[in-house]
Write a protein that holds these residues in place. Structure first.
Motif, PDB file in Angstrom:
ATOM      1  N   THR A  18       0.835  -1.203   0.000  1.00 51.67           N
ATOM      2  CA  THR A  18       0.000   0.000   0.000  1.00 51.67           C
ATOM      3  C   THR A  18       0.868   1.251   0.000  1.00 51.67           C
ATOM      4  O   THR A  18       2.001   1.238   0.481  1.00 51.67           O
ATOM      5  CB  THR A  18      -0.930   0.065   1.228  1.00 51.67           C
ATOM      6  N   ARG A  36       0.185   5.337   1.098  1.00 49.69           N
ATOM      7  CA  ARG A  36      -0.768   6.305   1.644  1.00 49.69           C
ATOM      8  C   ARG A  36      -0.371   7.729   1.268  1.00 49.69           C
ATOM      9  O   ARG A  36       0.791   8.128   1.416  1.00 49.69           O
ATOM     10  CB  ARG A  36      -0.806   6.188   3.170  1.00 49.69           C
ATOM     11  N   SER A  79      -7.921   1.865  -5.227  1.00 50.41           N
ATOM     12  CA  SER A  79      -7.735   3.089  -4.463  1.00 50.41           C
ATOM     13  C   SER A  79      -8.761   3.117  -3.346  1.00 50.41           C
ATOM     14  O   SER A  79      -9.965   3.084  -3.596  1.00 50.41           O
ATOM     15  CB  SER A  79      -7.905   4.308  -5.374  1.00 50.41           C
ATOM     16  N   PHE A  80      -8.285   3.166  -2.091  1.00 50.29           N
ATOM     17  CA  PHE A  80      -9.165   3.089  -0.930  1.00 50.29           C
ATOM     18  C   PHE A  80      -9.418   4.468  -0.334  1.00 50.29           C
ATOM     19  O   PHE A  80      -8.500   5.264  -0.147  1.00 50.29           O
ATOM     20  CB  PHE A  80      -8.565   2.188   0.151  1.00 50.29           C
ATOM     21  N   THR A 125     -13.772   1.991   2.358  1.00 52.00           N
ATOM     22  CA  THR A 125     -13.468   1.134   3.496  1.00 52.00           C
ATOM     23  C   THR A 125     -13.735   1.908   4.781  1.00 52.00           C
ATOM     24  O   THR A 125     -14.124   3.078   4.733  1.00 52.00           O
ATOM     25  CB  THR A 125     -12.011   0.626   3.442  1.00 52.00           C
ATOM     26  N   TRP A 128      -3.673   2.282  -3.303  1.00 51.91           N
ATOM     27  CA  TRP A 128      -3.463   3.666  -2.885  1.00 51.91           C
ATOM     28  C   TRP A 128      -4.445   3.941  -1.755  1.00 51.91           C
ATOM     29  O   TRP A 128      -5.598   3.497  -1.795  1.00 51.91           O
ATOM     30  CB  TRP A 128      -3.727   4.640  -4.029  1.00 51.91           C
ATOM     31  N   ILE A 129      -4.004   4.680  -0.765  1.00 47.18           N
ATOM     32  CA  ILE A 129      -4.853   5.123   0.339  1.00 47.18           C
ATOM     33  C   ILE A 129      -4.708   6.628   0.438  1.00 47.18           C
ATOM     34  O   ILE A 129      -3.586   7.148   0.410  1.00 47.18           O
ATOM     35  CB  ILE A 129      -4.440   4.463   1.672  1.00 47.18           C
ATOM     36  N   MET A 177      -7.964   7.584   8.232  1.00 45.06           N
ATOM     37  CA  MET A 177      -7.853   6.129   8.259  1.00 45.06           C
ATOM     38  C   MET A 177      -6.674   5.740   9.137  1.00 45.06           C
ATOM     39  O   MET A 177      -5.562   6.220   8.933  1.00 45.06           O
ATOM     40  CB  MET A 177      -7.659   5.559   6.848  1.00 45.06           C
ATOM     41  N   GLN A 187      -4.759   0.496   7.486  1.00 50.29           N
ATOM     42  CA  GLN A 187      -3.786   0.356   6.403  1.00 50.29           C
ATOM     43  C   GLN A 187      -3.101  -0.996   6.472  1.00 50.29           C
ATOM     44  O   GLN A 187      -2.907  -1.664   5.441  1.00 50.29           O
ATOM     45  CB  GLN A 187      -2.745   1.469   6.466  1.00 50.29           C
ATOM     46  N   ILE A 235      -5.423  -3.722   5.146  1.00 48.65           N
ATOM     47  CA  ILE A 235      -5.481  -3.703   3.684  1.00 48.65           C
ATOM     48  C   ILE A 235      -4.224  -4.345   3.103  1.00 48.65           C
ATOM     49  O   ILE A 235      -4.289  -5.158   2.180  1.00 48.65           O
ATOM     50  CB  ILE A 235      -5.651  -2.264   3.159  1.00 48.65           C
TER      51      ILE A 235
END
Length: 416
Positions: free
Chosen positions: A52, A54, A303-304, A331, A364-365, A372, A377, A380
């Motif tokens: 991930t 962020r 993408s979250f 999410t 992607w976050i 979040m 993270q 995920i």
């Protein structure tokens, strides 16, 4: 800045390139109420795990800039955007439909401005990007979408950028104007179109990553009404439109669905809640028109976002245009809802002999830990990890039965 160690997290501290990583995150995430346009160099812009990355801010202005830095390095003409779309993050409806211009004609990001002034963080990014101008759009470098004050125009002029303006009276009018603008520059009207609710952002926002990626625009309806502006835009398809209605009857009624059929074929894509709705859109594929992500197998990017941040969701939209193209999924702030977890399990990569085989998933976050948590993270990251088909881990040496005693010289890679 004080920092503390955080196991499993890698900080990508370079403003443009992944270079010089340390295992650290800010001791305290920046306040969401801090003044917009703070100095990004005083913050850690990216926080990553193995699967991930962020965007480490919950300020929409900053998030849009970090996303822009991630995709457009602007080290030469090939890595500079053609144009930039400038929108007001407080007006999510007009900002959302404007993402249709990311891929064409701009090949450039959406950045944010206040109604009366462009903040320094955006001005600095415009200078860094120095868009080359869209060759398909009369070399326009900046497109203003919204009813901005004259001062905003003067700021663009002071940068000596060639700009254009798109204005509207209401959300449906903005959508119609964007549709017409795209068609004029492209020389033709896209026959396929997404219809979404102008009143339910959590159900409609997943469309942003698709319209930034492909030519289909987004047009707005209300739950029980088709605005005249939307009717006018649909009429340009001469009854041959491929209409993809995004959202359940909870947000767009069956009556509206029936009315839309006068303009062409209507296909509803929906889920019972925003989480399932976004998943349904990520999985959907129309084999006849090739519309839709169709992500039902491993080896993809997603993408979250956490529900309730329309401006952040719009800021992340370019992740669907360049690099590992990504649909938008929702999410939770601290953990993954069960429908999302089930979906990720269904596309989790599996290897036969070695994890080096791939394929790999990535996410992607967008948002710092106020939006979040690090726990979310990490969860995920774990759900995206490649695993053995046999159910064993990496120490299982290519999926071999742990109960069998095997000479290490017979194991792949162990005989030197």
């Amino acid at each position: 800045m004080k920092i503390k160690k955080f196991a499993g997290i890698i900080c990508l501290t370079s403003a443009l390139l992944v270079a010089g990583c340390t295992s650290a995150v800010p001791e305290k995430s920046p306040s969401r109420n801090q003044p917009t346009g703070s100095q990004l160099e005083n913050k850690i812009p990216w926080v990553a795990t193995k699967n991930t990355t962020r965007i480490n801010t919950s300020d929409p202005f900053e998030a849009a800039v970090i996303v822009s830095k991630t995709i457009w390095t602007s080290t030469n003409d090939q890595s500079r955007p053609g144009g930039v779309v400038l929108v007001n993050p407080d007006d999510w409806q007009s900002a959302l439909v404007s993402t249709d211009l990311i891929h064409f004609p701009n090949n450039g990001p959406v950045l944010f401005s206040r109604q009366d002034q462009i903040p320094d963080v955006t001005i600095n990014e415009l200078k860094r990007l120095n868009p080359i101008g869209s060759p398909q759009n009369q070399n326009i470098q900046v497109i203003l979408v919204g009813n901005f004050d004259k001062n905003v125009e003067e700021q663009i002029k002071s940068l000596e950028f060639k700009f254009d303006r798109i204005q509207g009276k209401n959300p449906a009018d903005y959508a119609k104007a964007i549709d017409a603008y795209y068609a004029k520059v492209a020389g033709s009207v896209p026959q396929s179109v997404i219809i979404g609710s102008m009143d339910s952002p959590d159900f409609t926002l997943p469309a942003t990553n698709w319209i930034a990626h492909m030519p289909e625009p987004l047009l707005y309806v209300k739950k029980d009404e088709i605005p005249q502006e939307t009717n006018d835009a649909l009429k340009t398809r001469n009854g041959q439109a491929n209409i993809y209605l995004l959202g359940p009857e909870l947000v767009v009624s069956s009556n509206v669905e029936q009315q839309l059929k006068q303009y062409g074929k209507v296909t509803r894509i929906s889920g019972n809640d925003p989480y399932e709705n976004a998943i349904a859109f990520a999985k959907f594929k129309d084999s006849a028109t090739q519309f839709g992500w169709g992500i039902t197998s491993p080896g993809h990017n997603v993408s979250f976002m956490v529900i309730g941040s329309p401006a952040l969701a719009i800021a992340q939209t370019p992740f669907s245009h360049m690099g590992k193209h990504a649909p938008l999924l929702w999410t939770g702030q601290d953990k993954m809802p069960s429908p999302v977890m089930s979906y990720l399990m269904s596309i989790q990569p599996k290897y036969k002999l070695s994890p080096a085989e791939g394929p790999y998933n990535h996410a992607w976050i967008t948002g710092d830990q106020n939006t979040m948590t690090s726990n979310a993270q990490a969860e995920i990251d774990s759900m995206l990890e490649i695993t053995s088909e046999s159910g064993g881990g990496h120490g299982n040496m290519g999926g071999m039965d742990n109960n069998k005693q095997t000479d290490s010289t017979q194991m792949p890679g162990m005989k030197h």
